[in-house]
Design a protein around this motif. Structure first.
Motif, mmCIF file in Angstrom:
data_model
loop_
_atom_site.group_PDB
_atom_site.id
_atom_site.type_symbol
_atom_site.label_atom_id
_atom_site.label_comp_id
_atom_site.label_asym_id
_atom_site.label_seq_id
_atom_site.Cartn_x
_atom_site.Cartn_y
_atom_site.Cartn_z
ATOM 1 N N LYS A 69 -3.504 -1.487 -2.016
ATOM 2 C CA LYS A 69 -3.352 -0.975 -0.837
ATOM 3 C C LYS A 69 -1.788 -1.754 -0.152
ATOM 4 C CE LYS A 69 -4.142 0.712 3.920
ATOM 5 N NZ LYS A 69 -5.096 0.861 5.046
ATOM 6 N N THR A 85 -1.517 3.669 -1.151
ATOM 7 C CA THR A 85 -2.118 2.741 -2.440
ATOM 8 C C THR A 85 -1.496 3.139 -3.631
ATOM 9 O OG1 THR A 85 -4.253 3.504 -1.329
ATOM 10 C CG2 THR A 85 -4.513 2.889 -3.711
ATOM 11 N N SER A 101 -5.778 -7.015 -3.477
ATOM 12 C CA SER A 101 -6.061 -5.784 -3.287
ATOM 13 C C SER A 101 -5.317 -5.319 -2.035
ATOM 14 C CB SER A 101 -7.583 -5.923 -2.682
ATOM 15 O OG SER A 101 -7.688 -6.699 -1.814
#
Length: 85
Positions: A2, A19, A74
């Motif tokens: 993200k 994303t 992430s």
């Protein structure tokens, strides 16, 4: 991963978050990919210019090395300079 854009970065990208698949990429390669994916918007700064002067948080940890690999990361926060800083 993200990608969260703040302030001028959000204006340049035309979104506050997205994303992307960053497996196997370095920070520099991801910046190039993001620049290509977000052409300049009328009246807004170019994303390429904003990224060049921004700070980055990789899963909450500061990172500016364009050679850093993003495997396992992430979240990337794009923090352009803010007023007074």
């Amino acid at each position: 991963m993200k990608v969260n854009y703040y302030a001028a970065a959000a204006a340049a990208a035309g979104t506050t978050a997205e994303t992307v698949d960053a497996d196997g990429l370095t920070l520099g390669a991801l910046k190039a990919q993001l620049t290509a994916a977000h052409p300049p918007l009328p009246g807004q700064p170019r994303l390429e210019d904003v990224l060049a002067r921004s700070s980055f948080l990789l899963d909450g940890m500061a990172g500016r090395d364009d050679a850093r690999t993003l495997d396992g990361v992430s979240a990337l926060d794009v923090l352009p300079p803010f007023a007074g800083g």
